[in-house]
Motif scaffolding. Structure first.
Motif, short mmCIF file in Angstrom:
data_model
loop_
_atom_site.label_atom_id
_atom_site.label_comp_id
_atom_site.label_asym_id
_atom_site.label_seq_id
_atom_site.Cartn_x
_atom_site.Cartn_y
_atom_site.Cartn_z
N ILE A 58 0.84 -1.20 0.00
CA ILE A 58 0.00 0.00 0.00
C ILE A 58 0.87 1.25 0.00
CG2 ILE A 58 -1.62 1.35 1.40
CD1 ILE A 58 -2.84 -1.35 2.27
N VAL A 59 1.92 1.26 0.83
CA VAL A 59 2.82 2.42 0.90
C VAL A 59 3.55 2.61 -0.42
CG1 VAL A 59 4.86 3.36 2.04
CG2 VAL A 59 3.08 2.25 3.39
N ILE A 60 4.05 1.52 -1.02
CA ILE A 60 4.76 1.62 -2.31
C ILE A 60 3.83 2.16 -3.39
CG2 ILE A 60 5.84 0.27 -4.15
CD1 ILE A 60 7.01 -1.55 -1.97
N ASN A 61 2.60 1.66 -3.44
CA ASN A 61 1.64 2.14 -4.44
C ASN A 61 1.30 3.61 -4.22
OD1 ASN A 61 1.52 -0.38 -5.63
ND2 ASN A 61 -0.22 -1.06 -4.41
N TYR A 62 1.21 4.01 -2.97
CA TYR A 62 0.91 5.42 -2.67
C TYR A 62 2.05 6.32 -3.15
CZ TYR A 62 0.16 9.72 -0.04
OH TYR A 62 0.00 11.04 0.30
N VAL A 63 3.29 5.92 -2.87
CA VAL A 63 4.45 6.71 -3.29
C VAL A 63 4.51 6.83 -4.80
CG1 VAL A 63 6.98 6.74 -3.33
CG2 VAL A 63 5.78 6.20 -1.21
N LYS A 64 4.29 5.71 -5.51
CA LYS A 64 4.35 5.74 -6.97
C LYS A 64 3.20 6.54 -7.56
CE LYS A 64 6.91 1.42 -7.50
NZ LYS A 64 6.89 0.03 -8.06
N ALA A 65 2.00 6.39 -6.98
CA ALA A 65 0.84 7.11 -7.52
C ALA A 65 0.99 8.61 -7.36
CB ALA A 65 -0.43 6.63 -6.82
N ASN A 66 1.66 9.05 -6.31
CA ASN A 66 1.83 10.49 -6.07
C ASN A 66 3.20 11.00 -6.53
OD1 ASN A 66 -0.58 11.53 -4.20
ND2 ASN A 66 -0.10 9.42 -3.62
N GLU A 67 3.96 10.13 -7.25
CA GLU A 67 5.24 10.51 -7.85
C GLU A 67 6.18 11.12 -6.81
OE1 GLU A 67 4.34 13.04 -11.13
OE2 GLU A 67 3.43 11.44 -12.32
N LEU A 68 6.37 10.39 -5.71
CA LEU A 68 7.19 10.89 -4.60
C LEU A 68 8.60 10.32 -4.60
CD1 LEU A 68 4.55 10.78 -1.70
CD2 LEU A 68 5.25 12.74 -3.09
N VAL A 69 8.92 9.43 -5.56
CA VAL A 69 10.28 8.89 -5.63
C VAL A 69 11.24 9.99 -6.07
CG1 VAL A 69 11.77 7.14 -6.67
CG2 VAL A 69 9.39 6.59 -6.14
N PHE A 122 15.52 7.25 -2.11
CA PHE A 122 14.84 8.17 -1.21
C PHE A 122 13.43 8.47 -1.71
CE2 PHE A 122 19.20 8.80 0.00
CZ PHE A 122 19.14 9.10 1.34
N VAL A 123 12.55 8.81 -0.75
CA VAL A 123 11.17 9.18 -1.05
C VAL A 123 10.93 10.58 -0.51
CG1 VAL A 123 8.73 8.66 -0.61
CG2 VAL A 123 10.37 6.79 -0.95
N LYS A 124 10.36 11.45 -1.35
CA LYS A 124 10.04 12.81 -0.92
C LYS A 124 8.85 12.78 0.04
CE LYS A 124 9.72 14.13 -5.23
NZ LYS A 124 9.53 14.95 -6.44
N VAL A 125 8.93 13.57 1.10
CA VAL A 125 7.89 13.59 2.12
C VAL A 125 6.89 14.70 1.79
CG1 VAL A 125 7.39 13.92 4.57
CG2 VAL A 125 9.48 12.73 3.87
N ASN A 126 5.66 14.29 1.43
CA ASN A 126 4.62 15.29 1.17
C ASN A 126 3.87 15.58 2.47
OD1 ASN A 126 3.08 13.03 1.54
ND2 ASN A 126 2.06 13.10 -0.45
N ALA A 127 2.79 16.35 2.38
CA ALA A 127 2.07 16.79 3.58
C ALA A 127 1.49 15.61 4.35
CB ALA A 127 0.96 17.76 3.18
N ILE A 128 0.93 14.62 3.63
CA ILE A 128 0.30 13.47 4.31
C ILE A 128 1.36 12.62 5.01
CG2 ILE A 128 -0.91 11.29 3.90
CD1 ILE A 128 -2.61 12.69 1.85
N LEU A 129 2.48 12.32 4.32
CA LEU A 129 3.54 11.55 4.95
C LEU A 129 4.14 12.30 6.13
CD1 LEU A 129 5.44 10.07 1.85
CD2 LEU A 129 3.87 8.89 3.39
N CYS A 130 4.22 13.62 6.00
CA CYS A 130 4.75 14.44 7.09
C CYS A 130 3.88 14.32 8.34
CB CYS A 130 4.84 15.89 6.63
SG CYS A 130 5.52 17.01 7.87
N ASP A 131 2.55 14.44 8.17
CA ASP A 131 1.64 14.34 9.32
C ASP A 131 1.61 12.94 9.92
OD1 ASP A 131 1.01 16.99 8.99
OD2 ASP A 131 -0.80 16.62 7.81
N CYS A 132 1.73 11.93 9.07
CA CYS A 132 1.58 10.55 9.55
C CYS A 132 2.86 10.02 10.20
CB CYS A 132 1.19 9.62 8.40
SG CYS A 132 -0.47 9.91 7.75
N LEU A 133 4.03 10.41 9.68
CA LEU A 133 5.26 9.72 10.06
C LEU A 133 6.27 10.56 10.84
CD1 LEU A 133 5.93 7.79 6.70
CD2 LEU A 133 4.60 7.05 8.67
#
Length: 594
Positions: free
Chosen positions: A424-435, A442-453
């Motif tokens: 689920i996390v890998i699909n989320y990263v790829k769908a939002n082009e965060l690689v 490395f994975v770029k931290v967007n607003a949702i990842l920032c709040d969650c992690l």
């Protein structure tokens, strides 16, 4: 296929999209189901679980369970109904009848030979080789087996009704049936298709069963015999069949009388009678004087449950006693046994009057081994019966992680495995082009990842995370759970991480050491049984006492440092993984011999 016990690998609740997909597959596999029947078969709102099992020969099978009963099983993307499903939809598959004595061979893993198939006056249904069929018993339309035809109808007739006709996959009374509520087949009147049979049915007579003349030229009924040939079941000989039929008629008559007597009682009275039967059976066949004192919980779980007849289940809440302690109080008033609270909150049976008239008058039901045989093999069975549970770590979606998982259709409390979280996390990263384009590690931290992690102090400093760090942070923020699957039982999901078996050393008076073992119950081990085995192996006194600060936990205490013997028993005999045992490093070091 299910003649021997299978191993449950995983159990999960089916999702809405998968439920719709399953309904589509069922409609394609069984086109004669109406839309209404299809909705009943795969309900929209009732709980539907998917269970992955491994059979004794290594086959991987998917089983679909609803209302605690398996209704479908899937092998290599092919769907097959269970007998529970066929009892609701008896006309789902083309059916072939056999004689009642053949059933015990089919349940033992044999295939169905053509001489064991009853030829109806209207002829066989027309099937091709490889067609999925139901097997019924003569006089009852309720299927008792699911099988695949190894010949077409024309080939069966051309072969003179000789050879193997059906490869049996699943039967009533096999281990897949035992996984459900163990109910018995309903009594369904055979379909009346012949005109003469219809006239007899209208007159209140049973339809006649006869063989066509051309078939009798090929099959000599007197030559048929029920014996296993190359793992296949055939029909009994004429004389033996007459004896079996006479015995069955007498058994049916006595069974009908017994059923009428049972039907006249309320369900509560029937459950009371079942508890009494299992109670006296356990005292007469399972418990020895050397077992006393015996925990009342162990007596119920390990002794009374094993005396329950097939197709029935002990449930104290359905009895008039409501609590097992009240049932034992009643037995104590009758001076059959004596119960004492040896430790606070833990009751034990301390004395049994083996000469009590009720115990002496009790007769062991047919199908159970004799008392002496049960007693002789009792201690041996205790060691052989245990199977190490399968423990799978799981994760629940927490409130903080909802934004990350809601896009994949999960909500708070959804239970996922570590691999599902990872996907689920890998699909989320790829769908939002965060690689990260410059470094794909490395994975770029967007607003949702920032709040969650990220913590508040990290939110302004961290803009990228490594893949491993990202996934580990996700698991840390989720609610820890674990699934425990005991042998032959449905998986159980519990909150938190499973506590390991805790082994500690303590000092007692005169500087003597004792070994204390806790949490055995979490792994399906009987503390009393472990104490008895240890006592015999090391020749030291062992006792059971409540764990301080708990109500339903007990601990085993044995004299001396016995961790070396414990390690050998838990790791080698019980085959528990070392990671679930804590304190093995405290074993005494063996000195060198000079």
């Amino acid at each position: 296929m299910f003649a021997r016990a299978f191993r449950v690998r995983a159990s999960t609740a089916i999702k809405g999209s998968d439920r719709r997909k399953l309904r589509t597959n069922v409609a394609a596999a069984f086109p004669n189901l109406s839309a209404e029947q299809l909705t009943e078969f795969i309900p929209n709102k009732e709980e539907l679980n998917v269970i992955k099992i491994h059979c004794h020969k290594g086959e991987a099978v998917t089983v679909y369970v609803t209302n605690r009963n398996p209704i479908l099983f899937e092998i290599e993307k092919a769907l097959y109904p269970t007998v529970y499903a066929l009892w609701v939809y008896p006309d789902l598959l083309p059916a072939f009848s056999t004689w009642p004595p053949v059933l015990r061979k089919l349940a033992g893993g044999a295939d169905l030979m053509l001489p064991g198939v009853v030829v109806p006056p209207s002829g066989f249904p027309q099937v091709e080789r490889g067609t999925l069929c139901a097997v019924t018993l003569l006089g009852n339309r309720a299927p008792v087996a699911v099988a695949v035809a190894t010949m077409s109808t024309a080939e069966m007739l051309a072969a003179g009704m000789k050879g193997k006709g059906f490869a049996v996959l699943h039967t009533y009374m096999d281990h897949l049936w035992e996984y459900g509520d163990k109910s018995c087949p309903p009594t369904l009147a055979p379909s009346v298709t012949d005109s003469a049979d219809k006239e007899r049915a209208e007159d209140g007579e049973e339809p006649a069963i006869s063989f066509p003349t051309d078939m009798l030229q090929h099959v000599d009924i007197g030559d048929l015999s029920l014996k296993e040939q190359d793992g296949c079941a055939t029909l009994v000989g004429k004389e033996e069949l007459d004896e079996d039929k006479a015995a069955e008629t007498a058994d049916d008559a006595s069974t009908e009388v017994q059923q009428e007597a049972e039907d006249s009682r309320t369900p509560q009275e029937q459950m009371d009678a079942l508890f009494n039967q299992c109670f006296f059976h356990a005292l007469k066949c399972k418990v020895k004087k050397s077992d006393l004192p015996l925990l009342t919980s162990t007596f119920l779980r390990s002794h009374m449950f094993s005396c329950c007849p097939a197709g029935k289940q002990l449930d104290i809440k359905k009895s008039s006693y409501k609590k097992f302690s009240k049932f034992l109080q009643c037995m104590q008033h009758q001076k059959i046994l004596q119960v004492k609270e040896l430790n606070k909150g833990v009751e034990s049976i301390v004395e049994v009057d083996w000469k009590h008239p009720d115990i002496k008058a009790f007769e062991v039901p047919e199908g159970f081994s004799s008392a002496s045989a049960a007693q002789d093999s009792k201690s041996e069975d205790r060691e052989q019966v245990y199977h190490a549970p399968e423990i799978i770590p799981l994760y629940g979606v927490s409130t903080k992680m909802i934004p990350l998982f809601q896009e994949s259709g999960h909500k708070k409390g959804s239970v996922l495995s570590s691999s599902e979280v990872r996907n689920i996390v890998i699909n989320y990263v790829k769908a939002n082009e965060l690689v990260d384009e410059t470094n794909k590690n490395f994975v770029k931290v967007n607003a949702i990842l920032c709040d969650c992690l990220l913590d508040k102090l990290e939110q302004d400093e961290i803009s990228k995370l490594k893949w491993d760090d990202l996934l580990s942070r996700c698991l840390e923020q989720m609610q820890p759970l674990h699934q425990v699957t005991f042998f032959g039982q449905e998986p159980v999901v519990r909150k938190g991480n499973i506590e390991p078996i805790d082994i500690t050393l303590a000092q007692r008076s005169s500087n003597k050491k004792v070994t204390i073992i806790k949490n055995l119950e979490l792994y399906g081990l009987d503390p009393q049984c472990v104490a008895n085995i240890l006592q015999q192996k090391v020749q030291a006194s062992a006792s059971i006492s409540p764990v301080p600060g708990t109500k339903d936990r007990v601990q085993v205490q044995i004299q001396g440092n016995q961790i070396h013997h414990l390690a050998k028993m838990l790791l080698e005999e019980y085959q528990l993984p070392r990671k679930y045992i804590q304190g093995l490093e405290k074993a005494p070091k063996l000195g060198r011999k000079k």
